[in-house]
Design a protein around this motif. Structure first.
Motif, PDB file in Angstrom:
ATOM      1  N   ARG A  75       0.987  -0.976  -0.208  1.00  0.00           N
ATOM      2  CA  ARG A  75      -0.016  -0.010  -0.061  1.00  0.00           C
ATOM      3  C   ARG A  75       0.899   1.567  -0.154  1.00  0.00           C
ATOM      4  O   ARG A  75       1.915   1.149   0.889  1.00  0.00           O
ATOM      5  N   LEU A  76       0.628   2.117  -0.752  1.00  0.00           N
ATOM      6  CA  LEU A  76       1.279   3.683  -1.129  1.00  0.00           C
ATOM      7  C   LEU A  76       0.269   4.645  -0.449  1.00  0.00           C
ATOM      8  O   LEU A  76      -0.826   4.590  -0.625  1.00  0.00           O
ATOM      9  N   GLN A  77       0.244   5.481   0.529  1.00  0.00           N
ATOM     10  CA  GLN A  77      -0.069   5.864   1.744  1.00  0.00           C
ATOM     11  C   GLN A  77       0.227   7.061   1.514  1.00  0.00           C
ATOM     12  O   GLN A  77       1.326   7.079   1.497  1.00  0.00           O
ATOM     13  N   PHE A  78      -0.361   8.221   1.631  1.00  0.00           N
ATOM     14  CA  PHE A  78      -0.394   9.428   2.219  1.00  0.00           C
ATOM     15  C   PHE A  78      -1.334  10.200   3.110  1.00  0.00           C
ATOM     16  O   PHE A  78      -2.531   9.481   2.465  1.00  0.00           O
ATOM     17  N   ARG A  79      -1.249  11.674   3.055  1.00  0.00           N
ATOM     18  CA  ARG A  79      -2.457  11.836   4.821  1.00  0.00           C
ATOM     19  C   ARG A  79      -2.876  13.262   4.688  1.00  0.00           C
ATOM     20  O   ARG A  79      -1.929  13.972   4.222  1.00  0.00           O
ATOM     21  N   VAL A  80      -3.915  13.797   4.205  1.00  0.00           N
ATOM     22  CA  VAL A  80      -3.877  14.583   4.496  1.00  0.00           C
ATOM     23  C   VAL A  80      -5.491  15.353   5.079  1.00  0.00           C
ATOM     24  O   VAL A  80      -5.633  14.724   6.042  1.00  0.00           O
ATOM     25  N   GLY A  81      -5.638  15.880   4.885  1.00  0.00           N
ATOM     26  CA  GLY A  81      -6.111  17.077   6.268  1.00  0.00           C
ATOM     27  C   GLY A  81      -6.468  18.327   6.034  1.00  0.00           C
ATOM     28  O   GLY A  81      -6.483  19.222   4.588  1.00  0.00           O
TER      29      GLY A  81
END
Length: 380
Positions: free
Chosen positions: A142-148
């Motif tokens: 899994r390739l993941q990034f975070r947003v907010g």
């Protein structure tokens, strides 16, 4: 009413015409920033002042000297030292930098910064790095990034997109080509790419057989993506006020530097308390990643080998994860503005003495004369 001097600000974000420019690009296009100040006197007379600034008159990483003396306790009178009205001081860390170095330091800034939660402002934030870890089925990474959103509930219609850019000279058929771009599936079919950013969210792209990153499963085959760039685009509409305005936040990730195999994002959301029933977000750790221990040494070893190949591939390590550092798209001027082109050689001749001496002969007449010269060359 200017009872005291004010410092006006212009935010350079995706909406600004200065977005993406550097000291070098502003110099090459012979840019000029014009400030117009208009007002009315207490007798009803209009007045106007105007000042222009050339690129070498912009002080990157500086601030204006404080010229106000606050009133002593029990008094209300401010003192203003107008002798320091034009003085600027370098910020910490900018004292010994050249204009170009200070520009890069200012533009890149802190990749781990968080937007201040202000109403009717762009408060989107994207993590400064991506993580690569094992999926729940232990087969597909899994390739993941975070947003907010630091000011939640002011944006609607939020969507996120991910694309990978691969740089090349020729495609598979041998046709000359600069690059290829492919979208990364982050839940378009299921609607998971449409977000409600009440709390920060981790966005996942599963690397399966249909993924453009399927070659990453074999570290040796992934070497061809050591210089690839992944672009994340987060957009949404503010519904505050009568007009719906679109906000955009974009971030560039370079595979050899901004992707951390065998890592996950550190949790930042605390469960609601009994008192107020509100979850808490620790924005300080929004960008923080931490290594994950895995008993599956086979898959863990693959990801470590992938990172090792990227690190030793000889790719330049000069990039950073900011929108201004991608040399493929930002550092090079458009072809029409490069030295020797029509605009560079005709509109802004190299023998213009005002370039070396910015205020010598720098009046409004030459500016309009140059515009007329351009129009005459274009047959208008």
């Amino acid at each position: 009413m200017l009872l005291l001097p004010l410092v006006e600000e212009h935010n350079i974000d995706e909406r600004s015409p200065l977005c993406g420019h550097t000291h070098e690009t502003l110099m090459l296009v012979n840019a000029e920033i014009v400030i117009t100040f208009e007002g009315t006197t207490e007798f009803g007379n209009d007045f106007m002042a105007r000042q222009s600034y050339l690129p070498n008159e912009l002080r990157w990483g500086h601030c204006f000297k404080d010229m106000l003396s606050h009133p002593a306790p029990g008094t209300t009178q401010y003192r203003i030292d107008f002798s320091g009205f034009h003085e600027v001081l370098p910020l910490t860390g900018f004292e010994d930098l050249t204009q170009s170095q200070a520009c890069q330091q200012t533009i890149h800034g802190d990749p781990n910064s968080i937007p201040y939660p202000l109403l009717n402002e762009n408060t989107f934030v994207i993590s400064s790095s991506m993580v690569l870890n094992h999926g729940t089925d232990r087969e597909h990474p899994r390739l993941q990034f975070r947003v907010g959103d630091t000011y939640p509930n002011q944006h609607v219609g939020i969507t996120v997109r991910a694309l990978i850019y691969r740089w090349m000279d020729r495609d598979a058929a041998g046709v000359p080509q600069d690059y290829t771009v492919q979208p990364l599936d982050i839940g378009f079919a299921s609607g998971q790419d449409r977000l409600l950013l009440w709390l920060p969210m981790t966005i996942t792209h599963v690397i399966n057989e249909n993924s453009p990153l399927s070659n990453w499963k074999i570290p040796e085959d992934a070497l061809q993506d050591a210089d690839a760039t992944i672009v994340i685009l987060l957009e949404g509409y503010k519904y505050a006020g009568n007009d719906q305005k679109k906000d955009i936040r974009m971030r560039f990730f370079h595979t050899h530097q901004n992707i951390h195999p065998n890592h996950v994002f550190q949790p930042v959301v605390s469960s609601p308390t009994v008192d107020d029933r509100k979850p808490r977000v620790n924005w300080v750790d929004f960008h923080t990643v931490m290594p994950v221990d895995s008993m599956d040494t086979n898959h863990s070893g693959r990801l470590e080998a992938l990172a090792g190949l990227w690190r030793t591939s000889g790719v330049s390590q000069s990039h950073s994860g900011t929108p201004y550092s991608n040399e493929h798209t930002m550092h090079s001027l458009p072809h029409s503005w490069r030295p020797g082109s029509f605009h560079a050689s005709k509109a802004f001749p190299s023998d213009d003495s005002s370039i070396g001496n910015p205020r010598k002969g720098r009046t409004w007449l030459p500016f309009f004369a140059k515009q007329q010269q351009i129009a005459g060359m274009m047959g208008k």
